[in-house]
Design a protein around this motif. Structure first.
Motif, PDB file in Angstrom:
ATOM      1  N   LEU A   1     -36.498   2.183  11.931  1.00 17.98           N
ATOM      2  CA  LEU A   1     -35.946   1.576  10.914  1.00 17.98           C
ATOM      3  C   LEU A   1     -36.536   2.016   9.495  1.00 17.98           C
ATOM      4  O   LEU A   1     -37.724   2.163   9.388  1.00 17.98           O
ATOM      5  CB  LEU A   1     -35.965   0.091  10.875  1.00 17.98           C
ATOM      6  CG  LEU A   1     -35.283  -0.607   9.860  1.00 17.98           C
ATOM      7  CD1 LEU A   1     -33.858  -0.437   9.743  1.00 17.98           C
ATOM      8  CD2 LEU A   1     -35.448  -2.207   9.986  1.00 17.98           C
ATOM      9  N   ALA A   2     -35.526   2.566   8.481  1.00 17.52           N
ATOM     10  CA  ALA A   2     -35.998   3.035   7.209  1.00 17.52           C
ATOM     11  C   ALA A   2     -36.542   4.597   7.266  1.00 17.52           C
ATOM     12  O   ALA A   2     -36.828   5.151   6.170  1.00 17.52           O
ATOM     13  CB  ALA A   2     -37.313   2.349   6.528  1.00 17.52           C
TER      14      ALA A   2
ATOM     15  N   HIS B   1     -31.640  -1.100  13.143  1.00 15.38           N
ATOM     16  CA  HIS B   1     -32.380  -0.785  14.417  1.00 15.38           C
ATOM     17  C   HIS B   1     -31.540  -1.461  15.629  1.00 15.38           C
ATOM     18  O   HIS B   1     -31.260  -0.896  16.461  1.00 15.38           O
ATOM     19  CB  HIS B   1     -33.570  -1.167  14.516  1.00 15.38           C
ATOM     20  CG  HIS B   1     -34.484  -0.765  15.749  1.00 15.38           C
ATOM     21  ND1 HIS B   1     -34.443   0.574  15.955  1.00 15.38           N
ATOM     22  CD2 HIS B   1     -35.152  -1.394  16.763  1.00 15.38           C
ATOM     23  CE1 HIS B   1     -35.250   0.789  17.194  1.00 15.38           C
ATOM     24  NE2 HIS B   1     -35.550  -0.575  17.608  1.00 15.38           N
ATOM     25  N   HIS B   2     -31.185  -2.666  15.506  1.00 13.94           N
ATOM     26  CA  HIS B   2     -30.363  -3.421  16.428  1.00 13.94           C
ATOM     27  C   HIS B   2     -29.134  -4.157  15.648  1.00 13.94           C
ATOM     28  O   HIS B   2     -29.326  -5.004  15.045  1.00 13.94           O
ATOM     29  CB  HIS B   2     -31.082  -4.454  17.103  1.00 13.94           C
ATOM     30  CG  HIS B   2     -32.034  -3.989  18.199  1.00 13.94           C
ATOM     31  ND1 HIS B   2     -31.903  -2.999  19.232  1.00 13.94           N
ATOM     32  CD2 HIS B   2     -33.438  -3.884  18.174  1.00 13.94           C
ATOM     33  CE1 HIS B   2     -32.841  -2.740  19.749  1.00 13.94           C
ATOM     34  NE2 HIS B   2     -33.819  -3.195  19.294  1.00 13.94           N
ATOM     35  N   PRO B   3     -27.926  -3.270  15.721  1.00 10.67           N
ATOM     36  CA  PRO B   3     -27.497  -2.366  16.557  1.00 10.67           C
ATOM     37  C   PRO B   3     -28.036  -0.937  15.685  1.00 10.67           C
ATOM     38  O   PRO B   3     -28.136  -1.007  14.470  1.00 10.67           O
ATOM     39  CB  PRO B   3     -26.085  -2.596  16.286  1.00 10.67           C
ATOM     40  CG  PRO B   3     -25.793  -3.153  15.241  1.00 10.67           C
ATOM     41  CD  PRO B   3     -26.751  -4.177  15.188  1.00 10.67           C
TER      42      PRO B   3
ATOM     43  N   LEU C   1     -45.573  -0.548  15.535  1.00 11.16           N
ATOM     44  CA  LEU C   1     -45.436  -0.838  14.239  1.00 11.16           C
ATOM     45  C   LEU C   1     -44.010  -1.410  13.896  1.00 11.16           C
ATOM     46  O   LEU C   1     -44.006  -2.413  12.940  1.00 11.16           O
ATOM     47  CB  LEU C   1     -46.014   0.276  13.542  1.00 11.16           C
ATOM     48  CG  LEU C   1     -47.257   0.769  13.491  1.00 11.16           C
ATOM     49  CD1 LEU C   1     -47.420   2.359  12.699  1.00 11.16           C
ATOM     50  CD2 LEU C   1     -48.176  -0.273  12.833  1.00 11.16           C
ATOM     51  N   GLN C   2     -43.175  -0.886  14.458  1.00 12.84           N
ATOM     52  CA  GLN C   2     -41.878  -1.283  14.254  1.00 12.84           C
ATOM     53  C   GLN C   2     -41.564  -2.545  14.560  1.00 12.84           C
ATOM     54  O   GLN C   2     -40.650  -3.282  13.900  1.00 12.84           O
ATOM     55  CB  GLN C   2     -40.713  -0.200  14.792  1.00 12.84           C
ATOM     56  CG  GLN C   2     -39.333  -0.575  14.498  1.00 12.84           C
ATOM     57  CD  GLN C   2     -38.473   0.660  14.713  1.00 12.84           C
ATOM     58  OE1 GLN C   2     -37.803   0.891  13.630  1.00 12.84           O
ATOM     59  NE2 GLN C   2     -38.158   0.749  16.048  1.00 12.84           N
ATOM     60  N   ARG C   3     -42.018  -2.851  15.763  1.00 11.80           N
ATOM     61  CA  ARG C   3     -41.832  -4.092  16.429  1.00 11.80           C
ATOM     62  C   ARG C   3     -42.450  -5.173  15.407  1.00 11.80           C
ATOM     63  O   ARG C   3     -41.902  -6.490  15.097  1.00 11.80           O
ATOM     64  CB  ARG C   3     -42.303  -4.380  17.837  1.00 11.80           C
ATOM     65  CG  ARG C   3     -41.796  -3.585  18.876  1.00 11.80           C
ATOM     66  CD  ARG C   3     -41.757  -4.010  20.093  1.00 11.80           C
ATOM     67  NE  ARG C   3     -41.438  -2.820  21.207  1.00 11.80           N
ATOM     68  CZ  ARG C   3     -41.795  -1.950  21.574  1.00 11.80           C
ATOM     69  NH1 ARG C   3     -43.156  -1.571  21.396  1.00 11.80           N
ATOM     70  NH2 ARG C   3     -41.086  -0.897  22.426  1.00 11.80           N
ATOM     71  N   GLY C   4     -43.498  -4.882  14.880  1.00 10.88           N
ATOM     72  CA  GLY C   4     -44.414  -5.701  13.994  1.00 10.88           C
ATOM     73  C   GLY C   4     -43.685  -6.109  12.799  1.00 10.88           C
ATOM     74  O   GLY C   4     -43.423  -7.241  12.181  1.00 10.88           O
TER      75      GLY C   4
ATOM     76  N   ALA D   1     -39.815  -9.487   9.408  1.00  7.71           N
ATOM     77  CA  ALA D   1     -38.606  -8.920   8.542  1.00  7.71           C
ATOM     78  C   ALA D   1     -38.845  -8.155   7.337  1.00  7.71           C
ATOM     79  O   ALA D   1     -38.617  -8.211   6.079  1.00  7.71           O
ATOM     80  CB  ALA D   1     -38.141 -10.137   7.690  1.00  7.71           C
ATOM     81  N   THR D   2     -39.892  -7.281   7.432  1.00  8.31           N
ATOM     82  CA  THR D   2     -40.651  -6.462   6.264  1.00  8.31           C
ATOM     83  C   THR D   2     -39.736  -5.246   6.729  1.00  8.31           C
ATOM     84  O   THR D   2     -39.106  -4.588   7.304  1.00  8.31           O
ATOM     85  CB  THR D   2     -42.018  -5.889   6.827  1.00  8.31           C
ATOM     86  OG1 THR D   2     -43.010  -7.075   6.754  1.00  8.31           O
ATOM     87  CG2 THR D   2     -42.697  -4.943   5.573  1.00  8.31           C
ATOM     88  N   ASN D   3     -39.415  -4.739   5.329  1.00  7.58           N
ATOM     89  CA  ASN D   3     -38.610  -3.484   4.958  1.00  7.58           C
ATOM     90  C   ASN D   3     -37.312  -3.657   5.821  1.00  7.58           C
ATOM     91  O   ASN D   3     -36.771  -2.831   6.414  1.00  7.58           O
ATOM     92  CB  ASN D   3     -39.391  -2.098   5.478  1.00  7.58           C
ATOM     93  CG  ASN D   3     -40.713  -2.027   4.797  1.00  7.58           C
ATOM     94  OD1 ASN D   3     -41.641  -2.074   5.698  1.00  7.58           O
ATOM     95  ND2 ASN D   3     -40.667  -2.300   3.765  1.00  7.58           N
ATOM     96  N   SER D   4     -36.442  -4.778   5.604  1.00 10.81           N
ATOM     97  CA  SER D   4     -35.605  -4.846   6.496  1.00 10.81           C
ATOM     98  C   SER D   4     -34.066  -4.518   5.591  1.00 10.81           C
ATOM     99  O   SER D   4     -32.934  -4.256   6.442  1.00 10.81           O
ATOM    100  CB  SER D   4     -35.103  -6.402   6.752  1.00 10.81           C
ATOM    101  OG  SER D   4     -35.133  -7.167   5.562  1.00 10.81           O
TER     102      SER D   4
END
Length: 288
Positions: free
Chosen positions: A14-15, A36-38, A237-240, A245-248
């Motif tokens: 993501l990003a 990322h999802h979807p 890192l992405q899961r965290g 909701a960081t950088n969403s």
């Protein structure tokens, strides 16, 4: 581009972004993974004569003998001097023999290209392998705004296609696969020379650019164990970030409605190239 390429690509984070500047061709493009999802990937490219953009979304089917990808996002192309806006969706792609046997793929479905400025349409039919041994064949027609056929199309999606006007017997070649690409496929694990160059380091790209991915770089350099370890680290890192909701929110694309199709999609809202020139990517997250 998918005729001989079966390997699973890296899943974008993501990003994650990717820029490509082709001064020799006169265009520049920027892509971003906006969901990322979807999974949703957006791309925007500009040339002095045209603009191209797409939101790549998909559904998928996994079966013991095949894997099918069904694109659901739209592709758009606008000609600047006429303001003709074309849009279409890609056909479904199926990869066969994913467990046993030699891998091969086919495309199926009808692709309708619409000119929203004039009302003209083109319809391309991709022959399913279940109905014909010649499953790489395509055929199609172009219709004027009143639905009258004006042009016929035929060819092979893996090698060539051509067209002719309905009042003519002369077929005109539009595209033929260069022989060098087939040779490159054999030598470079299904990649062409062009695609191999896409991971070459480029100066002053955003810190989120795919070329900075450590797992991808390790794998390209033949360090398989290090690549696997980095892949796990990046995924954690992405899961965290997702939990907090960081950088969403996308950096360079915004959700809007297309005035011609009425479809909601992510469109480029600008700013990337100005940030590149100023070398100010302070708004970009640290994803690697």
């Amino acid at each position: 581009s998918v005729a001989k390429r079966f390997s699973k690509p890296f899943n974008p984070l993501l990003a994650e972004t990717f820029e490509l500047v082709r001064e020799d061709k006169g265009y520049a493009c920027i892509g971003e993974q906006v969901s990322h999802h979807p999974p949703i990937t957006c791309l925007h490219a500009e040339h002095e004569k045209w603009t191209f953009w797409q939101e790549y979304r998909m559904d998928s089917k996994f079966r013991p003998h095949y894997f099918k990808v069904i694109p659901t996002g739209s592709v758009h192309f606008r000609v600047r001097h006429t303001n003709d806006h074309y849009s279409w969706q890609k056909p479904a792609t199926t990869i066969h023999n994913i467990i046993l046997g030699s891998l091969w793929n086919d495309q199926e479905g009808t692709v309708t290209v619409t000119n929203h400025n004039t009302g003209e349409k083109a319809s391309l039919f991709f022959t399913p392998y279940k109905t014909s041994k010649n499953f790489t064949k395509i055929k199609g027609e172009v219709y004027d705004k009143d639905g009258k056929v004006t042009i016929q199309i035929k060819g092979d999606w893996s090698s060539n296609y051509k067209y002719k006007h309905v009042d003519s017997e002369t077929w005109t070649d539009v595209w033929t696969l260069p022989a060098q690409i087939l040779e490159d496929n054999k030598k470079y694990y299904g990649f062409s020379t062009f695609s191999l160059q896409l991971n070459e380091p480029v100066e002053n790209t955003a810190p989120t650019d795919s070329r900075h991915r450590p797992d991808q770089r390790f794998l390209e350099n033949g360090k398989v164990d290090e690549a696997a370890a980095e892949k796990l680290r990046l995924e954690e890192l992405q899961r965290g970030r997702r939990k907090t909701a960081t950088n969403s929110q996308p950096q360079w694309f915004s959700l809007r409605e297309d005035p011609d199709t009425g479809e909601a999609y992510h469109t480029y809202h600008g700013g990337y190239w100005a940030s590149k020139i100023a070398q100010d990517f302070s708004q970009s997250p640290d994803i690697f």
